[in-house]
Design a protein around this motif. Structure first.
Motif, PDB file in Angstrom:
ATOM      1  N   LEU A 326       0.826  -1.209   0.000  1.00  0.00           N
ATOM      2  CA  LEU A 326       0.000   0.000   0.000  1.00  0.00           C
ATOM      3  C   LEU A 326       0.859   1.257   0.000  1.00  0.00           C
ATOM      4  N   PRO A 327       0.330   2.346  -0.543  1.00  0.00           N
ATOM      5  CA  PRO A 327       1.092   3.590  -0.534  1.00  0.00           C
ATOM      6  C   PRO A 327       1.392   4.036   0.897  1.00  0.00           C
ATOM      7  N   ALA A 328       2.529   4.716   1.073  1.00  0.00           N
ATOM      8  CA  ALA A 328       2.946   5.184   2.401  1.00  0.00           C
ATOM      9  C   ALA A 328       1.856   6.061   3.008  1.00  0.00           C
ATOM     10  N   GLY A 329       1.658   5.926   4.310  1.00  0.00           N
ATOM     11  CA  GLY A 329       0.677   6.755   5.002  1.00  0.00           C
ATOM     12  C   GLY A 329      -0.708   6.147   5.047  1.00  0.00           C
ATOM     13  N   THR A 330      -0.920   5.049   4.332  1.00  0.00           N
ATOM     14  CA  THR A 330      -2.234   4.407   4.360  1.00  0.00           C
ATOM     15  C   THR A 330      -2.432   3.676   5.693  1.00  0.00           C
ATOM     16  N   VAL A 331      -3.587   3.860   6.292  1.00  0.00           N
ATOM     17  CA  VAL A 331      -3.907   3.134   7.512  1.00  0.00           C
ATOM     18  C   VAL A 331      -4.675   1.877   7.117  1.00  0.00           C
ATOM     19  N   ALA A 332      -4.182   0.726   7.524  1.00  0.00           N
ATOM     20  CA  ALA A 332      -4.822  -0.539   7.153  1.00  0.00           C
ATOM     21  C   ALA A 332      -5.204  -1.295   8.417  1.00  0.00           C
ATOM     22  N   ALA A 333      -6.487  -1.293   8.751  1.00  0.00           N
ATOM     23  CA  ALA A 333      -6.962  -1.972   9.962  1.00  0.00           C
ATOM     24  C   ALA A 333      -7.563  -3.320   9.582  1.00  0.00           C
ATOM     25  N   VAL A 334      -7.067  -4.367  10.229  1.00  0.00           N
ATOM     26  CA  VAL A 334      -7.618  -5.696   9.983  1.00  0.00           C
ATOM     27  C   VAL A 334      -8.861  -5.853  10.846  1.00  0.00           C
ATOM     28  N   LEU A 335     -10.037  -5.961  10.228  1.00  0.00           N
ATOM     29  CA  LEU A 335     -11.277  -6.088  10.996  1.00  0.00           C
ATOM     30  C   LEU A 335     -11.657  -7.562  11.081  1.00  0.00           C
ATOM     31  N   ASP A 336     -12.336  -8.091  10.056  1.00  0.00           N
ATOM     32  CA  ASP A 336     -12.660  -9.515  10.089  1.00  0.00           C
ATOM     33  C   ASP A 336     -11.390 -10.318   9.819  1.00  0.00           C
ATOM     34  N   GLY A 337     -11.313 -11.474  10.455  1.00  0.00           N
ATOM     35  CA  GLY A 337     -10.159 -12.340  10.209  1.00  0.00           C
ATOM     36  C   GLY A 337      -9.933 -13.230  11.411  1.00  0.00           C
ATOM     37  N   PRO A 338      -9.160 -14.295  11.226  1.00  0.00           N
ATOM     38  CA  PRO A 338      -8.915 -15.217  12.338  1.00  0.00           C
ATOM     39  C   PRO A 338      -8.215 -14.502  13.504  1.00  0.00           C
ATOM     40  N   ALA A 339      -8.551 -14.903  14.725  1.00  0.00           N
ATOM     41  CA  ALA A 339      -7.990 -14.277  15.928  1.00  0.00           C
ATOM     42  C   ALA A 339      -6.462 -14.316  15.895  1.00  0.00           C
ATOM     43  N   GLU A 340      -5.957 -15.402  15.412  1.00  0.00           N
ATOM     44  CA  GLU A 340      -4.505 -15.593  15.326  1.00  0.00           C
ATOM     45  C   GLU A 340      -3.851 -14.446  14.542  1.00  0.00           C
ATOM     46  N   LEU A 341      -4.478 -14.156  13.396  1.00  0.00           N
ATOM     47  CA  LEU A 341      -3.966 -13.098  12.520  1.00  0.00           C
ATOM     48  C   LEU A 341      -4.023 -11.754  13.235  1.00  0.00           C
ATOM     49  N   ARG A 342      -5.156 -11.483  13.873  1.00  0.00           N
ATOM     50  CA  ARG A 342      -5.329 -10.189  14.534  1.00  0.00           C
ATOM     51  C   ARG A 342      -4.381 -10.058  15.724  1.00  0.00           C
ATOM     52  N   GLY A 343      -4.073 -11.167  16.361  1.00  0.00           N
ATOM     53  CA  GLY A 343      -3.143 -11.135  17.483  1.00  0.00           C
ATOM     54  C   GLY A 343      -1.725 -10.817  17.036  1.00  0.00           C
ATOM     55  N   GLN A 344      -1.372 -11.320  15.850  1.00  0.00           N
ATOM     56  CA  GLN A 344       0.020 -11.161  15.394  1.00  0.00           C
ATOM     57  C   GLN A 344       0.280  -9.811  14.750  1.00  0.00           C
ATOM     58  N   LEU A 345      -0.759  -9.243  14.152  1.00  0.00           N
ATOM     59  CA  LEU A 345      -0.510  -8.196  13.156  1.00  0.00           C
ATOM     60  C   LEU A 345      -0.726  -6.760  13.580  1.00  0.00           C
ATOM     61  N   ALA A 346      -0.923  -6.479  14.850  1.00  0.00           N
ATOM     62  CA  ALA A 346      -1.302  -5.122  15.253  1.00  0.00           C
ATOM     63  C   ALA A 346      -2.460  -4.670  14.353  1.00  0.00           C
ATOM     64  N   PRO A 347      -3.670  -5.184  14.631  1.00  0.00           N
ATOM     65  CA  PRO A 347      -4.768  -5.011  13.674  1.00  0.00           C
ATOM     66  C   PRO A 347      -5.095  -3.560  13.354  1.00  0.00           C
ATOM     67  N   TRP A 348      -4.777  -2.629  14.248  1.00  0.00           N
ATOM     68  CA  TRP A 348      -5.188  -1.242  14.003  1.00  0.00           C
ATOM     69  C   TRP A 348      -4.167  -0.432  13.245  1.00  0.00           C
ATOM     70  N   GLY A 349      -2.975  -1.001  13.031  1.00  0.00           N
ATOM     71  CA  GLY A 349      -1.908  -0.182  12.471  1.00  0.00           C
ATOM     72  C   GLY A 349      -1.259   0.611  13.598  1.00  0.00           C
ATOM     73  N   THR A 350      -0.385   1.537  13.250  1.00  0.00           N
ATOM     74  CA  THR A 350       0.409   2.242  14.263  1.00  0.00           C
ATOM     75  C   THR A 350       0.022   3.709  14.345  1.00  0.00           C
ATOM     76  N   PRO A 351      -0.447   4.164  15.497  1.00  0.00           N
ATOM     77  CA  PRO A 351      -0.790   5.582  15.611  1.00  0.00           C
ATOM     78  C   PRO A 351       0.447   6.453  15.867  1.00  0.00           C
ATOM     79  N   ASP A 352       0.279   7.754  15.672  1.00  0.00           N
ATOM     80  CA  ASP A 352       1.300   8.743  16.026  1.00  0.00           C
ATOM     81  C   ASP A 352       1.607   8.632  17.522  1.00  0.00           C
ATOM     82  N   GLY A 353       2.884   8.719  17.873  1.00  0.00           N
ATOM     83  CA  GLY A 353       3.280   8.532  19.276  1.00  0.00           C
ATOM     84  C   GLY A 353       2.613   9.519  20.217  1.00  0.00           C
ATOM     85  N   GLY A 354       2.571  10.795  19.808  1.00  0.00           N
ATOM     86  CA  GLY A 354       1.933  11.817  20.641  1.00  0.00           C
ATOM     87  C   GLY A 354       0.457  11.540  20.819  1.00  0.00           C
ATOM     88  N   ALA A 355      -0.184  11.100  19.732  1.00  0.00           N
ATOM     89  CA  ALA A 355      -1.614  10.808  19.796  1.00  0.00           C
ATOM     90  C   ALA A 355      -1.872   9.607  20.706  1.00  0.00           C
TER      91      ALA A 355
END
Lengths: 381, 482
Positions: A326-355
């Motif tokens: 994906l292009p840089a800066g895109t937020v990709a949140a894993v919603l549906d999917g096996p629990a295993e996948l969501r546990g491994q992958l940081a499903p929400w993506g990475t927020p700004d540190g200050g935020a």
């Protein structure tokens, strides 16, 4: 000794008491509506208590003349829409409603979920004008009001919209309504070329058509842009939209007057039972790059062509590749999917540190006991 | 002046340059109040940083000195939100007025906070526009709009500032910077920040969504016997499912004042004027216009005029927007209120206002955004007459109470500031206010950003209760705190 809390309280006070009791005893609480999105976020251990909004199910007010309504959190959105429709009105929120269209207004708002109407009317945070919440120390707090214009006090409604129940339990919301368009029409234009679709989407978004919705779909090398007009002149307007689509070299181009099914399909494709579903937020002008990335992973796409919001369904194994493509800066949140996948992958993506620091402070202030839906949200909040 | 003030002032001079820090009383005169001039206060110093880095350093310096500060844009606010603090610093953002980028492909504009509202629309014209349009849009700044969640005449259809801000760079009261983005994962920090009246921090970069300019605009001016009749027309329009770009109403007294100012030809024998503006695709406007004119006639309009040129449209709007300033022709001073009511309660609330005005022997002019029930009653008074200012203030408070009693709000777009904070308990319980305070404390635990505004009584932030506990997910190694 506190009495055992009711799992599905019928009053605000009972809900707040149940939360407070859990908070005082350091027990974790899972707050649930119909549970249609219960698998989103980090997988979490079984909570000590499940608190359901099922019995908070009254449509408290429908003020047709004021275009507002007050709903308890457990009201199924579909049921509320039927009531509003009887007066020619709607709550302009049309996410996928899950099995039996069971999704509740509280759940839709707590998850910040939306559908094609977001193009014109915004997300839940844009339609909520007042909120009543229960916090884990037993507080019942209101913010906003029930008028569509109001800047008194802080906008806790926006803070709780999309907070996944991690700050407290939404008990009721006041919402702004809109008139249902007297007629609709949808222009559809297709292409197998993601770049052409991207260019066409930009041109359609910049045209003064005042569309109800402007969506895209992509499936196995074939894409379609669909533009819905609403109003007394919807059909004539759709013809004009179709003409622009032809100028933009989309082929074939059609106008569909009986268009409900088109939009139902778009909504349904925002969920995936068997595959993984990744929700993307990218700059709108990056649509073609998103389509290329999804195609490269065998994914199908639906989304808001002018907003940069897309939903990609793909094999769980391909999610990492998609994120990398994906292009840089895109937020990709894993919603549906096996629990295993969501546990491994940081499903929400990475927020700004200050935020993220601010989010942690908010969590600590609103839910000091750490009782509400612990662990499932961004950064493990 | 608190001890260490001169030390702080010299530090501010190092950050901003000497010429951009004011500390003498005569230099500070301009900054003693915002648009609500009956509240006045002289700050210790006014700093005019020229870059977002300087804003950050100024805020950091205040934090280290333990000195509170107030951010100020163009100072057009009508609730005393930018009123300085006697022992504090005023952070004036008027030098940050660059438009940083215009990107029509993404329908985004990025600006510094001192950029004026109107210049955003100008930067994207003629294809696009920025919908929130407060009456002060020629001078008011986007930073101020973000702080106040400003509306305007067109927000019934298009929404408010909060619906158009897509990202912010903000400086928090400890001088740290956070990026708040609508699309970022997590809590809607952006939604919490917009409209927080400068109490959560200060925005130094603002990304705004702009939208395509409407293809067609049809502006109609209708006169009615009284506000009741005009109110019926508004109800008929809304019930017909028409969502005009704007629906504005003026009563007899405001027509009189505004007409004297602009000579636009408003009917002086009418009890109410209604401006209805349709905008959108041309087919829709044409079809709706016919329906609209019929609805106005059916609800008893004395006269319905359609603007036939841009000049005629401008004149109609200029007259409406002149109403506040023109009130000087009626009375030497006025209090303006900003109450909101459910639109269907309009006639009833206006009757209450009439009764109260008679009882208090004062004139009240009404100008309002009729579509969304946002009233701007102007309570006229003469300070030279004994007891009149007090009576006006009292009447003003009763009008706000009538709005809240009707299920409305104390403020629709001007903000709470210092002016309406005493009314907050009429709308919110102690538990509600305490929940607001949690948000405020999460952003500004030391209470340095615009203290004394919004909340009715001063409050401190306690420590976050409860010890740190390891989360089950941390134990399981699934998630970590960072």
């Amino acid at each position: 000794m506190a009495t055992a809390p009711e799992p599905a309280p019928e009053t605000f006070e009972a809900a707040a008491a149940a939360l407070a009791a859990a908070g005082a005893e350091s027990r974790s609480v899972r707050i649930l509506g119909a549970g249609t999105k219960v698998g989103w976020g980090f997988p979490t251990p079984q909570a000590d208590l499940e608190l359901h909004t099922t019995n908070l199910n009254r449509i408290v007010e429908h003020n047709a003349g004021d275009l507002t309504a007050v709903l308890e959190a457990g009201v199924p959105l579909a049921q509320a829409q039927r009531r509003f429709a009887s007066e020619g009105q709607m709550l302009a929120l049309d996410p996928a409603l899950g099995p039996d269209s069971a999704a509740t207004i509280g759940g839709v708002i707590a998850t910040g979920d939306s559908g094609p109407l977001r193009h014109r009317y915004g997300a839940p945070r844009d339609l909520v004008v007042g909120t009543t919440v229960a916090l884990s120390d037993g507080t019942i707090a209101r913010s906003g009001g029930k008028v569509i214009k109001n800047v008194a006090g802080y906008d806790l409604g926006k803070l709780f919209a999309g907070s996944f129940g991690t700050l407290g339990m939404i008990l009721a919301v006041s919402v702004r309504l809109h008139p249902v368009p007297v007629a609709t029409g949808t222009a559809l234009g297709s292409s197998d070329d993601p770049d052409l679709l991207g260019t066409a989407a930009r041109a359609l978004a910049a045209a003064p058509f005042e569309l109800e919705a402007l969506d895209v779909s992509w499936n196995a090398g074939h894409g379609t842009i669909m533009a819905r007009s609403g109003g007394a002149e919807a059909v004539r307007r759709s013809t004009r939209v179709a003409a622009l689509m032809r100028d933009l070299r989309l082929r074939p181009v059609d106008v569909e007057i009986d268009d409900a099914e088109i939009w139902e399909r778009q909504r349904a494709a925002q969920r995936s039972e068997r595959r993984a579903l990744v929700r993307l937020a990218a700059r709108p002008s990056l649509l073609s790059a998103v389509l290329h990335a999804a195609e490269a992973c065998g994914g199908t796409v639906v989304g808001r062509a002018a907003l940069g919001s897309s939903f990609v369904a793909l094999d769980p194994d391909a999610v990492v590749t998609l994120r990398e493509g994906l292009p840089a800066g895109t937020v990709a949140a894993v919603l549906d999917g096996p629990a295993e996948l969501r546990g491994q992958l940081a499903p929400w993506g990475t927020p700004d540190g200050g935020a993220l620091e601010l989010m942690r402070r908010l969590k600590a202030r609103f839910d000091p006991a750490g009782a509400c839906n612990p662990g499932l949200f961004v950064g493990g909040i | 002046m608190p001890s260490g003030a001169s030390e702080l002032t010299s530090r501010l001079r190092k950050i901003c340059g000497s010429e951009h820090v004011l500390s003498h009383a005569h230099d500070l005169a301009t900054y003693r109040s915002d648009g609500l001039s009956h509240y006045q206060q002289t700050p210790v110093a006014a700093a005019l940083p020229g870059t977002s880095e300087q804003v950050q350093q100024v805020v950091r310096a205040c934090f280290e000195a333990g000195v509170p500060w107030v951010a100020r844009g163009a100072g057009t606010g009508l609730s005393g939100g930018a009123l300085p603090i006697a022992d504090g610093v005023l952070v004036v953002l008027s030098r940050l007025r660059r438009i940083l980028s215009v990107d029509l492909d993404d329908a985004r504009v990025i600006v510094e906070p001192g950029v004026t509202n109107l210049s955003v629309s100008r930067a994207v014209a003629p294809t696009h526009f920025y919908p929130p349009d407060p009456s002060s849009q020629i001078v008011c700044s986007i930073g101020g709009n973000v702080a106040e969640n400003s509306g305007g005449a067109h927000c019934f259809k298009y929404g408010f500032t909060t619906n158009y801000v897509t990202a912010l760079e903000v400086v928090l009261s400890d001088g740290t910077v956070a990026q708040l983005d609508r699309d970022a994962p997590g809590y809607d920090l952006l939604g919490a920040f917009v409209g927080s009246e400068g109490t959560l921090g200060v925005a130094t970069k603002i990304a705004l969504r702009v939208i395509p300019a409407p293809e067609s605009i049809r502006t109609l001016l209708a006169f009615f016997e009284d506000t009741g009749g005009a109110g019926e027309a508004v109800s008929a329009i809304v019930d017909a499912g028409i969502v005009p770009g704007a629906i504005e109403m003026m009563d007899r007294l405001s027509i009189k004042a505004a007409e004297q100012a602009t000579g636009a030809g408003y009917r002086l024998d009418a009890g109410a004027a209604l401006i209805v503006e349709l905008d959108g695709p041309r087919e829709e406007c044409t079809s709706r216009l016919e329906q609209l004119m019929e609805l106005c006639s059916r609800t008893g309009a004395l006269d319905v005029r359609l603007a036939l040129s841009d000049e005629e449209r401008d004149l109609i709007w200029r007259t409406r927007k002149a109403a506040f300033a023109a009130m000087g022709r009626i009375a030497p001073a006025y209090y303006v209120q900003d109450g909101v009511i459910p639109r269907t309660r309009l006639s009833e609330v206006l009757r209450t206002i009439d009764t109260l005005a008679a009882e208090y022997r004062l004139q009240v002019a009404n100008v309002f955004h009729a579509g969304d029930g946002n009233l701007h009653p102007l309570v006229c008074y003469d300070s030279a007459r004994e007891g009149e200012p007090e009576r006006a203030e009292e009447l003003s408070a009763l009008i706000v109470k009538a709005c809240v009693d009707a299920g409305g709000s104390i403020t629709g777009e001007h903000g709470v500031g210092v002016d309406k904070k005493a009314y907050m308990p009429s709308m919110f319980s102690e538990a509600d206010l305490e929940a607001f305070q949690r948000l405020r404390c999460a952003f500004d635990p030391h209470g340095l950003a615009n203290p004394g505004k919004v909340m009715p009584t001063p409050r401190l932030c306690g420590e976050v209760p409860g010890p740190y506990r390891e989360h089950p997910l941390e134990r399981a190694g699934i998630a970590e705190r960072f």
